[in-house]
Design a protein around this motif. Structure first.
Motif, PDB file in Angstrom:
ATOM      1  N   ILE A   1     -42.112  50.123 -47.626  1.00  0.00           N
ATOM      2  CA  ILE A   1     -43.020  48.804 -47.685  1.00  0.00           C
ATOM      3  C   ILE A   1     -44.265  49.152 -47.218  1.00  0.00           C
ATOM      4  O   ILE A   1     -44.589  49.662 -46.336  1.00  0.00           O
ATOM      5  N   ASP A   2     -45.371  48.758 -48.181  1.00  0.00           N
ATOM      6  CA  ASP A   2     -46.596  48.544 -47.841  1.00  0.00           C
ATOM      7  C   ASP A   2     -47.094  47.521 -47.210  1.00  0.00           C
ATOM      8  O   ASP A   2     -46.632  46.243 -47.661  1.00  0.00           O
ATOM      9  N   LEU A   3     -47.541  47.542 -45.966  1.00  0.00           N
ATOM     10  CA  LEU A   3     -47.877  46.081 -45.181  1.00  0.00           C
ATOM     11  C   LEU A   3     -49.310  46.255 -45.214  1.00  0.00           C
ATOM     12  O   LEU A   3     -50.113  47.055 -44.867  1.00  0.00           O
ATOM     13  N   TYR A   4     -49.910  44.997 -45.675  1.00  0.00           N
ATOM     14  CA  TYR A   4     -51.597  44.646 -45.416  1.00  0.00           C
ATOM     15  C   TYR A   4     -51.316  43.736 -44.555  1.00  0.00           C
ATOM     16  O   TYR A   4     -51.358  42.463 -44.590  1.00  0.00           O
ATOM     17  N   THR A   5     -52.061  43.920 -43.208  1.00  0.00           N
ATOM     18  CA  THR A   5     -52.419  43.264 -42.241  1.00  0.00           C
ATOM     19  C   THR A   5     -53.645  43.132 -41.383  1.00  0.00           C
ATOM     20  O   THR A   5     -54.494  43.956 -41.733  1.00  0.00           O
ATOM     21  N   VAL A   6     -53.557  42.348 -40.443  1.00  0.00           N
ATOM     22  CA  VAL A   6     -54.828  42.407 -39.229  1.00  0.00           C
ATOM     23  C   VAL A   6     -54.132  41.857 -38.089  1.00  0.00           C
ATOM     24  O   VAL A   6     -53.080  41.329 -38.521  1.00  0.00           O
ATOM     25  N   PRO A   7     -54.461  42.199 -37.022  1.00  0.00           N
ATOM     26  CA  PRO A   7     -53.825  42.239 -35.630  1.00  0.00           C
ATOM     27  C   PRO A   7     -54.181  40.775 -35.255  1.00  0.00           C
ATOM     28  O   PRO A   7     -54.543  40.553 -34.064  1.00  0.00           O
ATOM     29  N   THR A   8     -53.867  39.939 -35.848  1.00  0.00           N
ATOM     30  CA  THR A   8     -53.889  38.493 -35.634  1.00  0.00           C
ATOM     31  C   THR A   8     -52.501  38.085 -35.442  1.00  0.00           C
ATOM     32  O   THR A   8     -51.549  38.758 -35.757  1.00  0.00           O
TER      33      THR A   8
ATOM     34  N   PRO B   1     -50.769  38.052 -43.308  1.00  0.00           N
ATOM     35  CA  PRO B   1     -50.224  39.547 -44.025  1.00  0.00           C
ATOM     36  C   PRO B   1     -49.924  39.278 -45.383  1.00  0.00           C
ATOM     37  O   PRO B   1     -49.652  38.131 -45.882  1.00  0.00           O
ATOM     38  N   ALA B   2     -49.715  40.230 -46.236  1.00  0.00           N
ATOM     39  CA  ALA B   2     -48.631  40.531 -47.237  1.00  0.00           C
ATOM     40  C   ALA B   2     -47.832  41.772 -47.261  1.00  0.00           C
ATOM     41  O   ALA B   2     -48.428  42.656 -46.598  1.00  0.00           O
ATOM     42  N   ILE B   3     -47.023  41.924 -47.944  1.00  0.00           N
ATOM     43  CA  ILE B   3     -46.323  43.200 -48.187  1.00  0.00           C
ATOM     44  C   ILE B   3     -45.992  43.472 -49.563  1.00  0.00           C
ATOM     45  O   ILE B   3     -45.892  42.543 -50.408  1.00  0.00           O
ATOM     46  N   VAL B   4     -45.707  44.701 -49.869  1.00  0.00           N
ATOM     47  CA  VAL B   4     -45.189  45.232 -51.191  1.00  0.00           C
ATOM     48  C   VAL B   4     -44.015  46.190 -50.921  1.00  0.00           C
ATOM     49  O   VAL B   4     -44.221  47.151 -50.259  1.00  0.00           O
ATOM     50  N   ASP B   5     -42.793  45.588 -51.449  1.00  0.00           N
ATOM     51  CA  ASP B   5     -41.553  46.633 -51.338  1.00  0.00           C
ATOM     52  C   ASP B   5     -41.470  47.592 -52.356  1.00  0.00           C
ATOM     53  O   ASP B   5     -41.139  47.151 -53.553  1.00  0.00           O
ATOM     54  N   ARG B   6     -41.970  48.603 -52.357  1.00  0.00           N
ATOM     55  CA  ARG B   6     -42.142  49.539 -53.430  1.00  0.00           C
ATOM     56  C   ARG B   6     -40.462  50.122 -53.868  1.00  0.00           C
ATOM     57  O   ARG B   6     -40.268  50.387 -54.985  1.00  0.00           O
ATOM     58  N   GLY B   7     -39.356  49.794 -52.630  1.00  0.00           N
ATOM     59  CA  GLY B   7     -38.153  50.009 -53.228  1.00  0.00           C
ATOM     60  C   GLY B   7     -37.543  48.942 -53.927  1.00  0.00           C
ATOM     61  O   GLY B   7     -36.203  49.340 -54.577  1.00  0.00           O
ATOM     62  N   ALA B   8     -38.198  48.136 -53.827  1.00  0.00           N
ATOM     63  CA  ALA B   8     -37.511  46.776 -54.932  1.00  0.00           C
ATOM     64  C   ALA B   8     -38.536  46.500 -55.984  1.00  0.00           C
ATOM     65  O   ALA B   8     -38.730  45.234 -56.461  1.00  0.00           O
ATOM     66  N   GLY B   9     -39.143  47.458 -56.775  1.00  0.00           N
ATOM     67  CA  GLY B   9     -39.667  47.411 -57.883  1.00  0.00           C
ATOM     68  C   GLY B   9     -41.266  46.526 -57.886  1.00  0.00           C
ATOM     69  O   GLY B   9     -41.569  45.929 -58.510  1.00  0.00           O
ATOM     70  N   ASP B  10     -41.682  47.079 -56.628  1.00  0.00           N
ATOM     71  CA  ASP B  10     -43.035  46.698 -56.190  1.00  0.00           C
ATOM     72  C   ASP B  10     -43.198  45.347 -56.010  1.00  0.00           C
ATOM     73  O   ASP B  10     -44.187  44.583 -56.259  1.00  0.00           O
ATOM     74  N   LEU B  11     -42.172  44.706 -55.468  1.00  0.00           N
ATOM     75  CA  LEU B  11     -42.052  43.211 -55.130  1.00  0.00           C
ATOM     76  C   LEU B  11     -43.021  43.032 -54.095  1.00  0.00           C
ATOM     77  O   LEU B  11     -43.025  43.343 -52.897  1.00  0.00           O
ATOM     78  N   ALA B  12     -44.097  41.961 -54.405  1.00  0.00           N
ATOM     79  CA  ALA B  12     -44.826  41.421 -53.435  1.00  0.00           C
ATOM     80  C   ALA B  12     -44.403  40.409 -52.822  1.00  0.00           C
ATOM     81  O   ALA B  12     -44.112  39.425 -53.590  1.00  0.00           O
TER      82      ALA B  12
END
Ligand SMILES: N[C@@H](CCC(=O)N[C@@H](CS)C(=O)NCC(=O)O)C(=O)O
Length: 204
Positions: free
Chosen positions: A2-9, A53-64
């Motif tokens: 999983i790619d996690l796009y985040t900021v520490p808030t 934040p947002a995530i992309v699950d690479r193992g689930a067909g790049d599900l955002a």
């Protein structure tokens, strides 16, 4: 992975904690808000409102998945942890997630906007958002009277969602957590968890 796009808030920390708690394989990426990365096309594909934040699950067909509440639900279901299976427990967790995301969180955004973004320090606006946030903390403190966790007898994504609001956003209240002893005790219990400590320190 999983790619996690985040900021520490507070919102980013909720997802960071849950990823650490579930042990799901993930790669964290810090989003540069000052450069406006969250308003650019690649990020808007993950959340059309341009919020982190947002995530992309690479193992689930790049599900955002965007929006913190939706991400917490997705990861709890994927990890099969921290979300009760029974109808009552699940409904209570959802109620807390909604209250925190739709009610309490935006009050702290109001404080931030009127103390740090909107020019001119409009004191009545700052006072309004601080007062409403304090009222919300009184209710949260009351809900935690004689309780170990927010829902039932188990640590759930309701606790994971509320914790960064209490300890990170709560620093923006003039007296911090001092007037809220039940929140302070509960937060101390959560803060002792190694996964919570790892999630909270990411990008700080
Ligand atoms: N409704 C969103 C709100 C998230 C949010 O407010 N994120 C902030 C950081 S904590 C953000 O993206 N701020 C940048 C901006 O609004 O331009 C959620 O629950 O995920």
């Amino acid at each position: 992975m999983i790619d996690l796009y985040t900021v520490p808030t507070a919102n980013g920390q909720k997802v960071q904690i849950l990823l650490e708690e579930t042990g799901l394989d993930y790669t964290p990426h810090l989003v540069d808000l000052t450069a406006g990365v969250h308003r650019q096309a690649p990020f808007l594909k993950m959340n059309p409102f341009g919020r982190v934040p947002a995530i992309v699950d690479r193992g689930a067909g790049d599900l955002a998945v965007g929006e913190t509440l939706a991400i917490l639900m997705y990861l709890a279901e994927k990890g099969e942890r921290f979300l009760p299976k029974d109808t009552r427990g699940r409904s209570e967790v959802l109620q807390w997630l909604s209250a925190i995301s739709a009610n309490i969180g935006p009050l702290f955004r109001g404080i931030f906007m009127f103390t740090s973004v909107v020019p001119g320090k409009i004191e009545p606006a700052i006072g309004y958002f601080r007062g409403e946030a304090e009222k919300a903390f009184v209710m949260l403190d009351r809900a935690l009277t004689d309780r170990t966790w927010l829902v039932g007898d188990e640590y759930t994504i309701a606790d994971i969602s509320a914790y960064p609001v209490a300890v990170t956003s709560g620093k923006n209240l003039p007296q911090g957590l001092t007037p809220y002893p039940n929140i302070a005790r509960w937060a101390e219990r959560i803060g002792a968890r190694p996964a919570v400590q790892r999630g909270m320190k990411l990008f700080t």
